[in-house]
Enzyme design. Structure first.
Site, PDB file in Angstrom:
ATOM      1  CB  SER A  98      -0.660   4.537  -6.560  1.00  0.00           C
ATOM      2  OG  SER A  98      -0.434   3.881  -7.535  1.00  0.00           O
ATOM      3  CG  ASP A 238       3.267   3.655  -9.561  1.00  0.00           C
ATOM      4  OD1 ASP A 238       4.127   2.492  -9.286  1.00  0.00           O
ATOM      5  OD2 ASP A 238       2.010   3.495  -9.057  1.00  0.00           O
ATOM      6  CG  ASP A 240       2.606   1.851  -5.196  1.00  0.00           C
ATOM      7  OD1 ASP A 240       2.484   2.740  -6.241  1.00  0.00           O
ATOM      8  OD2 ASP A 240       1.639   1.147  -5.214  1.00  0.00           O
TER       9      ASP A 240
HETATM   10 MG    MG Z   1       0.994   2.302  -8.064  1.00  0.00          MG
END
Ligand code: MG
Length: 454
Positions: A98, A238, A240
């Protein structure tokens, strides 16, 4: 010291040090053991360079346990969630750390509903992994490839917005994809919505040119580009692509709490029903819900908790104040593409500017503090704070996640971290001074408990 973190949010560690391909293979095998042979898992990865090898290791673990793997390639976290449902898969895996810096990678697991594993299942997976006893199938599972994720995801987002209305506005948009998994599908979505895109950090190389967490200090470049190009809005994702933050038409970062507040307010003008968010999310959500006559459910922090409550209560929308919007019409997982679609839909439908929409919401100042606290003392800290506020006039206490105290002038929450020996304090009030005072009072109580020798 860095260590492998195995929590309800999945597995996270430093590539090659704590998170090795062996660990990934073991978690693949543990997940296969939990699901049982003959089941099918959809698997995706973000743009981190180590992702491909981690995918290979996890697939080995899964197939060794007789579980079939559908390799989705490099996709976003919400993309994996969507494909689990489309494929009627029995679970999903996304390889991502992440918003953590590039030395990290991680593994997150999802249920057949395309949501993060609930706490009990995450605990079960951890127990199986720790036991080291994995099921070995006589016949290994099969591996197939599916490249439809971006297409299906974009279509699902377009289905919940007024595409001709957005196209008619020809919005100029600056997008910072941090060279992450959102780079390709988000550019496709914006092109299909007729936007003129200025894409910065839009190659999915996994090269993080700034700290990847989408917060103000990391997004000065985006703000500058919005001003330079006189864009109507700026977005940052971000790595992902589950979290989304917004920059207004003046190049001002409006704060991550506004992503959910603005989109929830807009969705509730179109539909009726309850919404949900976690206990650390801004009071703006209470205001949004009250204005719309909707019920707001608050849950402990953790996306799985919000998702579980949304499904249980039939919520029409939900999310987290960190820039995570969840629309069950697409997936009950935080989804930056949904957030982008809804914001553009809102701008097109209302004819307002981002700053104009922000001005319609009450203004609060939020403050976050953290301090070291030995794990064995966190319970005592919460108890001391509870005792101090229990009798206070006008105080409403919620202890579903640490302790949150709602007062007429604002709220303050103290909770232990799930992953480190620290405690976090959040406070929100009409101005910074009031929020600081709320946090400082709780911090003094906590410091007294930490300093005490017994
Ligand atoms: Mg994330």
């Amino acid at each position: 010291m860095s260590r492998l973190i195995v929590s309800v949010s999945g597995v996270r560690g430093i590539v090659g040090e704590t998170l090795t391909f062996d660990v990934a293979r073991q978690f693949g095998a543990a997940f296969a053991t939990m699901l049982g042979p003959g089941k099918t898992v959809a698997l995706g990865r973000d743009s981190r360079p180590s992702g491909k090898d981690f995918a290979k290791a996890i697939v080995e673990g899964l197939t060794g346990g007789g579980v079939n793997a559908v390799d989705l390639g490099m996709v976003s976290t919400p993309g994996v969630a969507l494909m689990i449902k489309r494929l009627s898969a029995d679970g999903g895996v996304i390889i991502t750390a992440s918003h953590n810096p590039s030395p990290y990678n991680g593994i997150k697991f999802m249920t057949p509903s395309g949501v993060n594993l609930p706490v009990e299942q995450a605990a079960r997976l951890k127990t199986i992994w720790e036991s080291g006893r994995f099921h070995t199938a006589g016949t290994p599972g099969k591996v197939t490839r599916d490249d439809r994720t971006h297409r299906l995801h974009i279509d699902a987002v377009k289905a919940i917005v007024n595409v001709p209305a957005i196209r008619g506005r020809k919005f100029k948009v600056v997008l910072d994809s941090i060279n992450g998994a959102g780079s390709v599908p988000t550019a496709m979505l914006l092109a299909e919505l007729g936007c003129e895109l200025v894409h910065i950090n839009g190659r999915p190389t996994g090269e993080f040119v700034h700290e990847p967490e989408p917060i103000a200090r990391n997004l000065t470049g985006l703000c500058e580009e919005v001003r330079k190009h006189k864009a109507g809005i700026g977005f940052a994702q971000d790595p992902d692509a589950d979290r989304l933050v917004i920059v207004d038409e003046n190049g001002v970062f409006i704060g991550e709490e506004y992503t959910l507040a603005l989109t929830a307010a807009y969705v509730l003008t179109r539909t009726t029903g309850p919404i949900a968010c976690n206990l650390s999310t801004s009071r703006m959500l209470d205001d949004v819900a009250v204005r719309a006559g909707a019920k707001l459910f608050r849950t402990p922090v953790g996306e799985a908790n919000v998702a579980a409550r949304m499904m249980k209560e039939g919520c029409v929308f939900g999310g987290e104040g960190n820039g995570g919007v969840m629309d069950p019409r697409v997936v009950t997982v935080r989804d930056s593409l949904v957030g982008i679609g809804l914001m553009l839909d809102c701008l097109a439908a209302t004819g307002k500017t981002v700053s104009g929409l922000v001005a319609e919401l009450p203004r609060y100042e939020m403050l976050k503090d953290k301090f070291p606290c030995p794990l064995e003392k966190t319970g005592k800290v919460v108890a001391a704070v509870r005792a101090a506020y229990a009798a206070r006039k006008g105080a409403r206490l919620n202890d579903e996640d640490g302790l949150r105290i709602d007062l007429p002038e604002g709220w303050v929450q103290i909770r232990a971290s799930n992953t480190e020996p620290i405690m976090r304090i959040m406070a929100e009030a009409a101005d910074a001074e009031a929020a600081t005072a709320l946090a400082a009072e709780v911090r003094r109580m906590a410091d007294a408990v930490v300093a005490a020798t017994t």
